[in-house]
Design a protein around this motif. Sequence first.
Motif, PDB file in Angstrom:
ATOM      1  N   MET A 150       0.841  -1.190   0.000  1.00  0.00           N
ATOM      2  CA  MET A 150       0.000   0.000   0.000  1.00  0.00           C
ATOM      3  C   MET A 150       0.883   1.249   0.000  1.00  0.00           C
ATOM      4  SD  MET A 150      -2.775   1.281   2.830  1.00  0.00           S
ATOM      5  CE  MET A 150      -3.977   0.045   2.440  1.00  0.00           C
ATOM      6  N   GLU A 151       0.417   2.280  -0.686  1.00  0.00           N
ATOM      7  CA  GLU A 151       1.184   3.532  -0.763  1.00  0.00           C
ATOM      8  C   GLU A 151       1.341   4.162   0.621  1.00  0.00           C
ATOM      9  OE1 GLU A 151       0.399   6.422  -4.015  1.00  0.00           O
ATOM     10  OE2 GLU A 151      -1.295   5.077  -4.400  1.00  0.00           O
ATOM     11  N   LYS A 164     -11.540   2.557   6.085  1.00  0.00           N
ATOM     12  CA  LYS A 164     -11.926   2.528   4.674  1.00  0.00           C
ATOM     13  C   LYS A 164     -10.714   2.283   3.773  1.00  0.00           C
ATOM     14  CE  LYS A 164     -16.144   5.082   5.117  1.00  0.00           C
ATOM     15  NZ  LYS A 164     -17.151   5.748   4.335  1.00  0.00           N
ATOM     16  N   VAL A 165      -9.582   2.879   4.130  1.00  0.00           N
ATOM     17  CA  VAL A 165      -8.355   2.644   3.354  1.00  0.00           C
ATOM     18  C   VAL A 165      -7.988   1.168   3.423  1.00  0.00           C
ATOM     19  CG1 VAL A 165      -5.865   3.082   3.309  1.00  0.00           C
ATOM     20  CG2 VAL A 165      -7.450   4.997   3.535  1.00  0.00           C
ATOM     21  N   ALA A 213      -3.905   6.813  -3.174  1.00  0.00           N
ATOM     22  CA  ALA A 213      -3.628   7.771  -2.106  1.00  0.00           C
ATOM     23  C   ALA A 213      -4.168   9.149  -2.474  1.00  0.00           C
ATOM     24  CB  ALA A 213      -2.124   7.826  -1.835  1.00  0.00           C
ATOM     25  N   ASN A 214      -4.175   9.475  -3.758  1.00  0.00           N
ATOM     26  CA  ASN A 214      -4.748  10.756  -4.193  1.00  0.00           C
ATOM     27  C   ASN A 214      -6.220  10.844  -3.817  1.00  0.00           C
ATOM     28  OD1 ASN A 214      -2.375  11.681  -5.308  1.00  0.00           O
ATOM     29  ND2 ASN A 214      -2.891  11.075  -7.387  1.00  0.00           N
ATOM     30  N   ALA A 215      -6.939   9.761  -3.956  1.00  0.00           N
ATOM     31  CA  ALA A 215      -8.360   9.748  -3.611  1.00  0.00           C
ATOM     32  C   ALA A 215      -8.554   9.936  -2.107  1.00  0.00           C
ATOM     33  CB  ALA A 215      -9.004   8.440  -4.070  1.00  0.00           C
ATOM     34  N   VAL A 216      -7.711   9.301  -1.319  1.00  0.00           N
ATOM     35  CA  VAL A 216      -7.784   9.467   0.138  1.00  0.00           C
ATOM     36  C   VAL A 216      -7.523  10.926   0.495  1.00  0.00           C
ATOM     37  CG1 VAL A 216      -6.834   8.748   2.369  1.00  0.00           C
ATOM     38  CG2 VAL A 216      -6.995   7.094   0.501  1.00  0.00           C
ATOM     39  N   GLU A 217      -6.484  11.501  -0.094  1.00  0.00           N
ATOM     40  CA  GLU A 217      -6.148  12.906   0.175  1.00  0.00           C
ATOM     41  C   GLU A 217      -7.299  13.829  -0.213  1.00  0.00           C
ATOM     42  OE1 GLU A 217      -2.473  13.337  -1.967  1.00  0.00           O
ATOM     43  OE2 GLU A 217      -1.293  12.560  -0.291  1.00  0.00           O
ATOM     44  N   ALA A 218      -7.944  13.562  -1.337  1.00  0.00           N
ATOM     45  CA  ALA A 218      -9.054  14.401  -1.789  1.00  0.00           C
ATOM     46  C   ALA A 218     -10.220  14.345  -0.799  1.00  0.00           C
ATOM     47  CB  ALA A 218      -9.509  13.978  -3.179  1.00  0.00           C
ATOM     48  N   PHE A 268     -10.734   3.151  -1.449  1.00  0.00           N
ATOM     49  CA  PHE A 268     -10.168   4.234  -2.253  1.00  0.00           C
ATOM     50  C   PHE A 268      -9.238   3.647  -3.306  1.00  0.00           C
ATOM     51  CE2 PHE A 268     -10.907   6.016   1.997  1.00  0.00           C
ATOM     52  CZ  PHE A 268     -11.740   7.087   1.683  1.00  0.00           C
ATOM     53  N   PRO A 269      -9.311   4.154  -4.543  1.00  0.00           N
ATOM     54  CA  PRO A 269      -8.460   3.595  -5.603  1.00  0.00           C
ATOM     55  C   PRO A 269      -6.995   4.009  -5.514  1.00  0.00           C
ATOM     56  CG  PRO A 269      -9.802   5.387  -6.465  1.00  0.00           C
ATOM     57  CD  PRO A 269     -10.250   5.149  -5.053  1.00  0.00           C
TER      58      PRO A 269
END
Length: 122
Positions: free
Chosen positions: A76-77, A97-98, A106-111, A103-104
């Motif tokens: 995982m990133e 959730k991660v 890390a960018n999606a998590v950050e968003a 989430f597809p």
Amino acid sequence: MRQVIENIQYANLTPHEIAEALQTLLSRLPGKHGSWNDKGMHTLSDQIGKSVGWISQHLALLKASSEMQKAIKGGMEIRNLRAIGMAGKYKKQIEKKVLKGHFPSANAVEAVVQAINRNPDK
């Protein structure tokens, strides 16, 4: 100390090995430079040629839950840790959730975390 820095810069280390090496380097800095504060991070950043964000992201791994550590070891990133760390009171929910793969990237998590932080009451 030079060998540890070279290992971080050039060796093919896992994120956890990098985190442990960074912690070792940080602990060897004199005085208040040797702690997880801005001064220590900036001093270490200057010494190893990596950004403060990169350093703090890896050090966060040492404080992460065992589940997150295992997930990152599994590929995982590591950037997910930074986003989870910024989630405030939603940290545990985002982490779950991660870990479940909601989430597809890390960018999606950050968003999502940025959206939560912009509108914390929604």
